[in-house]
Design an enzyme around this catalytic site. Structure first.
Site, PDB file in Angstrom:
ATOM      1  N   ASP A  20      31.948  38.873  33.110  1.00 38.17           N
ATOM      2  CA  ASP A  20      33.142  38.030  33.208  1.00 38.17           C
ATOM      3  C   ASP A  20      32.927  36.671  32.531  1.00 38.17           C
ATOM      4  OD1 ASP A  20      33.906  40.045  34.902  1.00 38.17           O
ATOM      5  OD2 ASP A  20      34.534  38.726  36.531  1.00 38.17           O
ATOM      6  N   HIS A  79      28.019  37.599  34.704  1.00 41.09           N
ATOM      7  CA  HIS A  79      28.748  36.634  33.868  1.00 41.09           C
ATOM      8  C   HIS A  79      27.942  36.362  32.598  1.00 41.09           C
ATOM      9  CE1 HIS A  79      30.266  36.149  37.957  1.00 41.09           C
ATOM     10  NE2 HIS A  79      31.394  35.713  37.421  1.00 41.09           N
TER      11      HIS A  79
HETATM   12 ZN    ZN Z   1      35.553  34.602  36.418  1.00 44.24          ZN
END
Ligand code: ZN
Length: 205
Positions: free
Chosen positions: A8, A152
């Site tokens: 992400d 991430h």
């Molecule tokens: Zn996010």
């Protein structure tokens, strides 16, 4: 067995290192991208698609869906899709709600937008620990066929973890597939507006 690695908040300058590792190991991942970052990393987004990775949406500006009107959500998703396609990616097949925040109203808007919501079953907390070993440990601790793993690709420690995890998971016999590939392999049709956190067949959820 198979798992879906998902990244992400990118793309970022670190993302190509993940793509190098996926390419070298024959794996794929799903990238939930922030639309306003996409144009700056267009060649990276195109390469994701070329490698069979899934180029999905994390909204235009990482705004919580639960705080947006219907019109704002639809505009944010359209803008993000257009940026991803303009960069050479594929139109998103799923949305990851920023912060994992989703309610009935935002699900109804996603249904209208023709998108499922993809959350996760393994939270590495990589953004919080910023620790390579801890990120690896959280993935390996209780991993199951059908898990969706949240990371991430904007943190260098996460990329270091991914570079170890990608060959390690394949060694342990896991196929690294995209979210859509995993849904198809598990005979699940992704319904627009529905939230999915895993495709574990024994899940009690
Ligand atoms: Zn996010």
């Amino acid at each position: 067995p198979m798992v879906a690695l998902t990244f992400d908040d990118g793309p970022s300058k670190y993302t190509p290192r993940i793509l190098d590792s996926l390419e070298a190991n024959g794996g794929r991942a799903t990238f939930f991208m922030v639309g306003n970052r996409v144009a700056s990393y267009a060649s990276t987004v195109k390469r994701m698609a070329d490698l069979g990775c899934e180029t999905d949406s994390h909204t235009w500006a990482h705004t919580y869906l639960t705080g947006m009107s219907e019109g704002e959500i639809l505009q944010s998703l359209n803008q993000t899709r257009d940026a991803i396609v303009a960069a050479g990616g594929n139109a998103p097949k799923g949305v990851r709600p920023p912060g994992g925040k989703i309610n009935d109203a935002s699900k109804a808007v996603l249904a209208k937008a023709g998108m499922p919501s993809i959350v996760w079953s393994v939270d590495t907390l990589d953004w919080k620990t910023r620790n390579t070993q801890s990120t690896i440990d959280e993935v390996m601790r209780d991993l199951k066929d059908g898990d969706i793993i949240l990371m991430h690709d904007i943190h260098t420690q996460t990329v270091d973890a991914a570079l170890q995890l990608i060959p390690k998971l394949e060694e342990e016999g896991y196929q690294l597939v995209t979210v859509s590939e995993m849904a198809a392999a598990k005979n699940k049709t992704l319904e627009n507006g529905t939230a999915y956190s895993d495709f574990v067949s024994t899940s009690k959820k």
